[in-house]
Design a protein around this motif. Sequence first.
Motif, PDB file in Angstrom:
ATOM      1  N   GLY A 477       0.792  -1.224   0.000  1.00  0.00           N
ATOM      2  CA  GLY A 477       0.000   0.000   0.000  1.00  0.00           C
ATOM      3  C   GLY A 477       0.825   1.275   0.000  1.00  0.00           C
ATOM      4  N   ILE A 478       1.992   1.244   0.618  1.00  0.00           N
ATOM      5  CA  ILE A 478       2.795   2.482   0.695  1.00  0.00           C
ATOM      6  C   ILE A 478       3.846   2.548  -0.415  1.00  0.00           C
ATOM      7  N   LEU A 479       4.035   1.462  -1.146  1.00  0.00           N
ATOM      8  CA  LEU A 479       5.106   1.441  -2.146  1.00  0.00           C
ATOM      9  C   LEU A 479       4.609   1.993  -3.481  1.00  0.00           C
ATOM     10  N   GLN A 480       4.064   3.172  -3.412  1.00  0.00           N
ATOM     11  CA  GLN A 480       3.480   3.850  -4.569  1.00  0.00           C
ATOM     12  C   GLN A 480       3.753   5.347  -4.448  1.00  0.00           C
ATOM     13  N   PRO A 481       3.566   6.106  -5.535  1.00  0.00           N
ATOM     14  CA  PRO A 481       3.769   7.552  -5.446  1.00  0.00           C
ATOM     15  C   PRO A 481       2.826   8.175  -4.414  1.00  0.00           C
ATOM     16  N   PRO A 482       3.231   9.182  -3.660  1.00  0.00           N
ATOM     17  CA  PRO A 482       4.515   9.884  -3.780  1.00  0.00           C
ATOM     18  C   PRO A 482       5.636   9.246  -2.958  1.00  0.00           C
ATOM     19  N   PHE A 483       5.373   8.099  -2.316  1.00  0.00           N
ATOM     20  CA  PHE A 483       6.421   7.471  -1.503  1.00  0.00           C
ATOM     21  C   PHE A 483       7.459   6.782  -2.376  1.00  0.00           C
ATOM     22  N   PHE A 484       6.944   5.945  -3.274  1.00  0.00           N
ATOM     23  CA  PHE A 484       7.842   5.234  -4.172  1.00  0.00           C
ATOM     24  C   PHE A 484       7.287   5.352  -5.572  1.00  0.00           C
ATOM     25  N   ASN A 485       8.066   6.010  -6.427  1.00  0.00           N
ATOM     26  CA  ASN A 485       7.615   6.276  -7.784  1.00  0.00           C
ATOM     27  C   ASN A 485       8.677   5.762  -8.754  1.00  0.00           C
ATOM     28  N   PRO A 486       8.440   4.600  -9.370  1.00  0.00           N
ATOM     29  CA  PRO A 486       9.456   4.012 -10.256  1.00  0.00           C
ATOM     30  C   PRO A 486       9.837   4.957 -11.389  1.00  0.00           C
ATOM     31  N   GLU A 487       8.968   5.923 -11.689  1.00  0.00           N
ATOM     32  CA  GLU A 487       9.238   6.857 -12.790  1.00  0.00           C
ATOM     33  C   GLU A 487      10.053   8.067 -12.338  1.00  0.00           C
ATOM     34  N   ALA A 488      10.169   8.269 -11.068  1.00  0.00           N
ATOM     35  CA  ALA A 488      10.823   9.488 -10.565  1.00  0.00           C
ATOM     36  C   ALA A 488      12.337   9.323 -10.519  1.00  0.00           C
ATOM     37  N   ASP A 489      13.035  10.464 -10.394  1.00  0.00           N
ATOM     38  CA  ASP A 489      14.485  10.425 -10.239  1.00  0.00           C
ATOM     39  C   ASP A 489      14.832   9.820  -8.877  1.00  0.00           C
ATOM     40  N   ASP A 490      16.033   9.247  -8.787  1.00  0.00           N
ATOM     41  CA  ASP A 490      16.441   8.555  -7.562  1.00  0.00           C
ATOM     42  C   ASP A 490      16.396   9.461  -6.335  1.00  0.00           C
ATOM     43  N   ALA A 491      16.816  10.716  -6.511  1.00  0.00           N
ATOM     44  CA  ALA A 491      16.893  11.609  -5.350  1.00  0.00           C
ATOM     45  C   ALA A 491      15.521  11.757  -4.695  1.00  0.00           C
ATOM     46  N   ILE A 492      14.486  11.904  -5.510  1.00  0.00           N
ATOM     47  CA  ILE A 492      13.133  12.030  -4.961  1.00  0.00           C
ATOM     48  C   ILE A 492      12.749  10.753  -4.205  1.00  0.00           C
ATOM     49  N   ASN A 493      13.026   9.605  -4.794  1.00  0.00           N
ATOM     50  CA  ASN A 493      12.671   8.345  -4.135  1.00  0.00           C
ATOM     51  C   ASN A 493      13.476   8.108  -2.855  1.00  0.00           C
ATOM     52  N   TYR A 494      14.755   8.484  -2.873  1.00  0.00           N
ATOM     53  CA  TYR A 494      15.547   8.317  -1.641  1.00  0.00           C
ATOM     54  C   TYR A 494      15.017   9.233  -0.544  1.00  0.00           C
ATOM     55  N   GLY A 495      14.599  10.454  -0.921  1.00  0.00           N
ATOM     56  CA  GLY A 495      14.048  11.356   0.091  1.00  0.00           C
ATOM     57  C   GLY A 495      12.721  10.857   0.630  1.00  0.00           C
ATOM     58  N   GLY A 570      16.783  10.840  12.122  1.00  0.00           N
ATOM     59  CA  GLY A 570      17.671   9.759  11.681  1.00  0.00           C
ATOM     60  C   GLY A 570      17.342   9.327  10.259  1.00  0.00           C
ATOM     61  N   GLY A 571      16.060   9.192   9.988  1.00  0.00           N
ATOM     62  CA  GLY A 571      15.620   8.665   8.700  1.00  0.00           C
ATOM     63  C   GLY A 571      16.039   9.532   7.534  1.00  0.00           C
ATOM     64  N   LEU A 572      15.852  10.830   7.670  1.00  0.00           N
ATOM     65  CA  LEU A 572      16.187  11.730   6.569  1.00  0.00           C
ATOM     66  C   LEU A 572      17.702  11.827   6.399  1.00  0.00           C
ATOM     67  N   THR A 573      18.420  11.829   7.521  1.00  0.00           N
ATOM     68  CA  THR A 573      19.886  11.855   7.452  1.00  0.00           C
ATOM     69  C   THR A 573      20.399  10.614   6.731  1.00  0.00           C
ATOM     70  N   LEU A 574      19.861   9.456   7.094  1.00  0.00           N
ATOM     71  CA  LEU A 574      20.282   8.206   6.455  1.00  0.00           C
ATOM     72  C   LEU A 574      19.942   8.205   4.972  1.00  0.00           C
ATOM     73  N   ALA A 575      18.747   8.724   4.659  1.00  0.00           N
ATOM     74  CA  ALA A 575      18.324   8.740   3.255  1.00  0.00           C
ATOM     75  C   ALA A 575      19.290   9.577   2.426  1.00  0.00           C
ATOM     76  N   TYR A 576      19.700  10.700   2.976  1.00  0.00           N
ATOM     77  CA  TYR A 576      20.627  11.599   2.276  1.00  0.00           C
ATOM     78  C   TYR A 576      21.945  10.878   1.978  1.00  0.00           C
ATOM     79  N   HIS A 577      22.491  10.256   2.991  1.00  0.00           N
ATOM     80  CA  HIS A 577      23.792   9.604   2.805  1.00  0.00           C
ATOM     81  C   HIS A 577      23.681   8.332   1.970  1.00  0.00           C
ATOM     82  N   ALA A 578      22.565   7.657   2.098  1.00  0.00           N
ATOM     83  CA  ALA A 578      22.361   6.459   1.267  1.00  0.00           C
ATOM     84  C   ALA A 578      22.300   6.855  -0.202  1.00  0.00           C
ATOM     85  N   TYR A 579      21.639   7.980  -0.472  1.00  0.00           N
ATOM     86  CA  TYR A 579      21.557   8.438  -1.865  1.00  0.00           C
ATOM     87  C   TYR A 579      22.948   8.765  -2.406  1.00  0.00           C
ATOM     88  N   LEU A 580      23.721   9.512  -1.623  1.00  0.00           N
ATOM     89  CA  LEU A 580      25.054   9.915  -2.100  1.00  0.00           C
ATOM     90  C   LEU A 580      25.922   8.692  -2.381  1.00  0.00           C
TER      91      LEU A 580
END
Length: 667
Positions: A477-495, A570-580
């Motif tokens: 249920g949550i693995l869909q836009p705007p949470f997870f969008n297979p069409e979006a750029d990686d940065a948006i999905n990581y955030g 923690g979550g947003l910090t991790l997402a940032y570094h995971a993306y990089l």
Amino acid sequence: MKKVLLALPLVIVACTAPEQASVVDAFNVNYLDTSVAPCEDFFQHTAGGWIDENPIPETETRWGRFNELIETNKHRLKTILEEVSAGTYEKGTDEQLIGDLFASAMDSIARNEAGLTPLMPYLEEVSSVASLEELFTLMGKNKFNGIGAPLSMYVSTDAKNSSAHALYVGQSGIGLPDRDYYLREDSASLVLQQQYRDHIAKVSALVGKDWDVDAIYNLEKAMAQAMKSRVEMRNSVARYNPMTLEQWQALAPNMPITAYVAAVGVHSDTLINSAPEYFSRFNEACAKSGLETWKQYYQWHVADAAANTLNDEFETLNFEFYSKILRGIPKMNPRWKRAQGAVGSLGDQLGHLYADRYFPEESKAQVEAMVEDLRSAFRDRINGLTWMSDTTKEKALAKLDAFTYKIGYPDKWEDLSDLDLSRASYFENSKALSQYFTADNLSKLEEPVDKEEWGMGAHIVNAYYNPLNNEVVFPAGILQPPFFNPEADDAINYGAIGGVIGHEFSHGFDDQGANYGADGNLENWWTAGDKKRFDELTTKLANQYDAYEVLPGVNVNGRLTLGENIADLGGLTLAYHAYLKHRGDTEVAPIDGFTDKQRIFLGWAQVWQMHGREEYLKNQVVTDPHSPGKFRVNGPMSNMPEFVEAFGGVCTNGGLVKAKEEQIIIW
Ligand SMILES: [Zn+2]
């Protein structure tokens, strides 16, 4: 992230994508409020336009991107439910159970014809009771009928032996959402308390009784006064109090606890009491109320528990208080949505049909890869912490390595083929469901914990961390836009979904999760010095959120929301570094004028584009461990040097971002 709600059809704004090849809804720049600078108020900057375009529907108390997705899912489920309720299926199949339950809930003619008749035997049974002991015996029996009592009892994983179950008991019994509703004495609270008494009086008249409403209210108030607060209940160590039934009974000799337990019919040498203080404090008041008051109190709860399963008149009366007055919702949802809510208790069955149709298998592999990216980023962060010793780091890393995850839907579906539901009566179906699931829960006491089990239907727009399994779970249920969008750029999905994954990971290391070890047991794995430094950091974070004003004079409760706020940071910090880490040295071109680093923050903020009614916000700060959307965005960003890095010089002083030495970095 515990979010549930409903509303109007999803409107995807079909804006024209500017020069870059961004997909329409990766991040829609029309939702920006460019009159506010990102570093002044990132929430307003990123949500202002969306809020202007998306007023709160009349049937809702809050509205946001979460709700839009929930709404989309509701329409998908509607299709499924209408199909299965129109067909004929073999008894005990998912389709039969769901279809018949939905049809019975939708059958307004049968429900209105039956009126309150199905409820009456339950009320009369209370009338015939001759002692408090008999009443508690009846309460124990009615636990199987979904009727609450001044104590709670359920089977769950033993927090100190996570492969076994234990019997948990605790406080319960009030009709308002929290004990604080009874304890406050400001004028708005006094008005609300009177409105609650008025509601009980209306129910009394509806069911043809003549309850002494003040006496009922005072009994509930005495329970509220004895209760531990929500903040106290967050302390998992203080909640773990093993005792025998005799010891529990001795805490409140005036309360016929033993009679209740005997009627439930569950036997355990040891039970875990989450609120022993409640029982000892309530003991005196328990005896003060006469039997007649106790019986009327319980009749009120018997009736209240059935309010939404009978006729329109009772459902409307219930709506007028619990939705309109308490949550500010002007208009009742249409019947199909209310009926869909009723089918929610068959989460596994509904989730099964949903996942079969709407979950693309490719998503699973992509999200799995992101989960491992987040874990890897977390490992780096732990290794780099300056406030934690190597001894504790080793334990933290062991816990991180032991995390398991579930994505999309369960590997095996729950078999409910022996559940007996029919189209005849929604009231009877509700009782049958309650009996089935209560018995099922209690029967687990002797069984080992099934680590494969899911705590949420696959169709639910939410995610969770379960400290007792040390697992993170992301339903389809949550693995869909705007949470997870297979069409979006990686940065948006990581955030967005990356931030959510990081959020759930961080729950394993928030002020509660930190009390559980790698295998899910409540145990201390910290050195004293590290625990002290952790507590100092989290106290600073609690103080920061305490200062956030939601409405004039109404503030966030920094202690109630601490775990969620640690997880957001923690979550947003991790997402940032995971993306990089994921991006590596690849050059990524800006999209819509935003660099990829900036788009990580847009991805997170987009998920929290939302607003709520005053009543919602007032209720939220008392009952919800999550901060309002605005602070889920601005709170973490104010503490992140990464945010300054992404947005550059404009963020170096003032506004949203704290001075470098004031920033709180935990994970
Ligand atoms: Zn959370």
